[in-house]
Design a protein around this motif. Structure first.
Motif, PDB file in Angstrom:
ATOM      1  N   ASP A 139      12.599  14.605  -6.408  1.00  0.00           N
ATOM      2  CA  ASP A 139      11.979  15.635  -5.510  1.00  0.00           C
ATOM      3  C   ASP A 139      11.551  16.756  -6.306  1.00  0.00           C
ATOM      4  O   ASP A 139      10.632  17.594  -5.792  1.00  0.00           O
ATOM      5  N   LYS A 140      12.544  17.424  -7.008  1.00  0.00           N
ATOM      6  CA  LYS A 140      12.151  18.432  -7.551  1.00  0.00           C
ATOM      7  C   LYS A 140      11.352  18.536  -8.701  1.00  0.00           C
ATOM      8  O   LYS A 140      10.462  19.562  -9.134  1.00  0.00           O
ATOM      9  N   THR A 141      11.127  17.190  -9.183  1.00  0.00           N
ATOM     10  CA  THR A 141      10.110  17.261 -10.344  1.00  0.00           C
ATOM     11  C   THR A 141       8.779  16.559  -9.915  1.00  0.00           C
ATOM     12  O   THR A 141       7.586  17.122 -10.362  1.00  0.00           O
ATOM     13  N   TYR A 142       8.472  15.729  -8.751  1.00  0.00           N
ATOM     14  CA  TYR A 142       7.287  15.252  -8.220  1.00  0.00           C
ATOM     15  C   TYR A 142       7.160  15.413  -6.853  1.00  0.00           C
ATOM     16  O   TYR A 142       8.044  15.349  -6.184  1.00  0.00           O
ATOM     17  N   PRO A 143       5.804  15.623  -6.507  1.00  0.00           N
ATOM     18  CA  PRO A 143       5.673  16.020  -4.825  1.00  0.00           C
ATOM     19  C   PRO A 143       5.913  14.643  -4.211  1.00  0.00           C
ATOM     20  O   PRO A 143       6.288  14.468  -2.887  1.00  0.00           O
ATOM     21  N   THR A 144       5.443  13.421  -4.941  1.00  0.00           N
ATOM     22  CA  THR A 144       5.388  12.172  -3.759  1.00  0.00           C
ATOM     23  C   THR A 144       6.016  11.318  -4.659  1.00  0.00           C
ATOM     24  O   THR A 144       6.072  11.110  -6.117  1.00  0.00           O
ATOM     25  N   ILE A 145       6.302  10.199  -4.004  1.00  0.00           N
ATOM     26  CA  ILE A 145       7.050   8.976  -4.492  1.00  0.00           C
ATOM     27  C   ILE A 145       5.839   7.909  -4.806  1.00  0.00           C
ATOM     28  O   ILE A 145       5.302   7.345  -3.932  1.00  0.00           O
ATOM     29  N   GLU A 146       5.631   7.864  -6.001  1.00  0.00           N
ATOM     30  CA  GLU A 146       4.775   6.843  -6.726  1.00  0.00           C
ATOM     31  C   GLU A 146       5.292   5.932  -7.645  1.00  0.00           C
ATOM     32  O   GLU A 146       6.083   6.337  -8.505  1.00  0.00           O
ATOM     33  N   GLY A 147       5.063   4.663  -7.736  1.00  0.00           N
ATOM     34  CA  GLY A 147       5.493   3.700  -8.632  1.00  0.00           C
ATOM     35  C   GLY A 147       5.562   4.028 -10.275  1.00  0.00           C
ATOM     36  O   GLY A 147       6.412   4.014 -10.724  1.00  0.00           O
ATOM     37  N   GLU A 148       4.565   4.547 -10.597  1.00  0.00           N
ATOM     38  CA  GLU A 148       4.405   4.855 -11.874  1.00  0.00           C
ATOM     39  C   GLU A 148       5.036   6.141 -12.467  1.00  0.00           C
ATOM     40  O   GLU A 148       5.813   6.135 -13.535  1.00  0.00           O
ATOM     41  N   LEU A 149       5.187   6.984 -11.688  1.00  0.00           N
ATOM     42  CA  LEU A 149       6.065   8.133 -11.665  1.00  0.00           C
ATOM     43  C   LEU A 149       7.600   7.852 -11.581  1.00  0.00           C
ATOM     44  O   LEU A 149       8.326   8.342 -12.531  1.00  0.00           O
TER      45      LEU A 149
ATOM     46  N   ALA B 279       0.821  -1.460  -0.059  1.00  0.00           N
ATOM     47  CA  ALA B 279      -0.028  -0.162  -0.060  1.00  0.00           C
ATOM     48  C   ALA B 279       0.873   1.207   0.137  1.00  0.00           C
ATOM     49  O   ALA B 279       0.519   2.277  -0.635  1.00  0.00           O
ATOM     50  N   ASP B 280       2.021   1.152   0.817  1.00  0.00           N
ATOM     51  CA  ASP B 280       2.938   2.385   0.649  1.00  0.00           C
ATOM     52  C   ASP B 280       4.067   2.181  -0.182  1.00  0.00           C
ATOM     53  O   ASP B 280       5.029   1.408   0.249  1.00  0.00           O
ATOM     54  N   GLU B 281       3.658   2.783  -1.437  1.00  0.00           N
ATOM     55  CA  GLU B 281       4.655   2.516  -2.523  1.00  0.00           C
ATOM     56  C   GLU B 281       5.880   3.145  -2.469  1.00  0.00           C
ATOM     57  O   GLU B 281       7.131   2.718  -2.683  1.00  0.00           O
ATOM     58  N   SER B 282       5.915   4.299  -1.583  1.00  0.00           N
ATOM     59  CA  SER B 282       7.559   4.907  -1.387  1.00  0.00           C
ATOM     60  C   SER B 282       8.302   3.821  -0.757  1.00  0.00           C
ATOM     61  O   SER B 282       9.509   4.168  -0.942  1.00  0.00           O
ATOM     62  N   GLN B 283       7.877   2.973  -0.046  1.00  0.00           N
ATOM     63  CA  GLN B 283       8.700   2.098   0.907  1.00  0.00           C
ATOM     64  C   GLN B 283       9.493   1.203  -0.254  1.00  0.00           C
ATOM     65  O   GLN B 283      10.471   0.649  -0.025  1.00  0.00           O
ATOM     66  N   PHE B 284       8.971   0.991  -1.243  1.00  0.00           N
ATOM     67  CA  PHE B 284       9.510   0.124  -2.287  1.00  0.00           C
ATOM     68  C   PHE B 284      10.263   1.014  -3.374  1.00  0.00           C
ATOM     69  O   PHE B 284      11.190   0.377  -3.756  1.00  0.00           O
ATOM     70  N   TRP B 285       9.776   2.063  -3.982  1.00  0.00           N
ATOM     71  CA  TRP B 285      10.451   2.944  -4.907  1.00  0.00           C
ATOM     72  C   TRP B 285      11.520   3.799  -4.327  1.00  0.00           C
ATOM     73  O   TRP B 285      12.192   4.223  -5.000  1.00  0.00           O
TER      74      TRP B 285
END
Length: 192
Positions: A61-71, A41-47
């Protein structure tokens, strides 16, 4: 051998190895998420660790606000503004190969150039969007072809040694980064 030629052969091999490593990391993380099921459920833990391993945390971090798998997958695979993306690694390997075109075999040139043409095509973008595993496997196969063609067609002289040096140093660098990242993660994870 000219130092310019040695430098180009070294970096050509190193960037092709980097593209392979990125593909392998992205593919294995995708598989890990499938195995994790509800725990993913918490993708940031993996990505997040993948970004740490590649050294791209700040740029991401400068490009995207959150860590999501697809991004993260898009950022590390086909982002033209990420100098460490698979696309840019292959572009840089191809540019290095172009500068020493007379020192490498035609087959090796065609392998690198073919992969670059594929990665810049709409077909690659569609494949990455819809079937990421197939996309990563295609990059891996091209990398294996590069290594096989290089082993078969490169004379065992200085060129060969610089090519192997580039491959081996990139592999060692990524291995140590992965170990550093994984050892830090295991300290942070709660016991089961």
């Amino acid at each position: 051998m000219l130092s310019r030629v040695a430098d180009s052969i070294y970096w050509m091999a190193r960037y092709m190895e980097r593209a392979e490593n990125l593909s392998r990391l992205l593919l294995s993380t995708q598989d890990l998420l499938l195995d994790a099921g509800e725990e993913a459920a918490d993708e940031s833990q993996f990505w997040g660790p993948i970004l740490m391993t590649t050294g791209d945390e700040e740029r991401y971090d400068k490009t995207y606000p959150t860590i999501e798998g697809e991004l993260v997958a898009d950022f590390l695979a086909l982002r033209a503004d990420n100098p460490n993306s698979i696309l840019n690694c292959v572009r840089t390997a191809r540019e290095n190969a172009r500068t020493v075109r007379d020192q490498i075999s035609d087959e090796l040139w065609e392998c690198i150039n073919g992969l670059r043409l594929f990665l810049e095509s709409p077909e690659a973008a569609a494949l990455h969007q819809n079937q990421r595993a197939s996309f990563y496997e295609k990059v891996l196969v091209a990398s294996y072809q590069f290594q096989g063609i290089a082993a078969s067609t490169t004379p065992r002289d200085e060129s060969w040694h610089f090519l192997r040096l580039g491959l081996c140093l990139e592999r060692a660098d990524k291995t140590t980064r992965l170990i550093d990242t994984c050892s830090a993660i295991s300290l942070d994870m709660p016991p089961n």
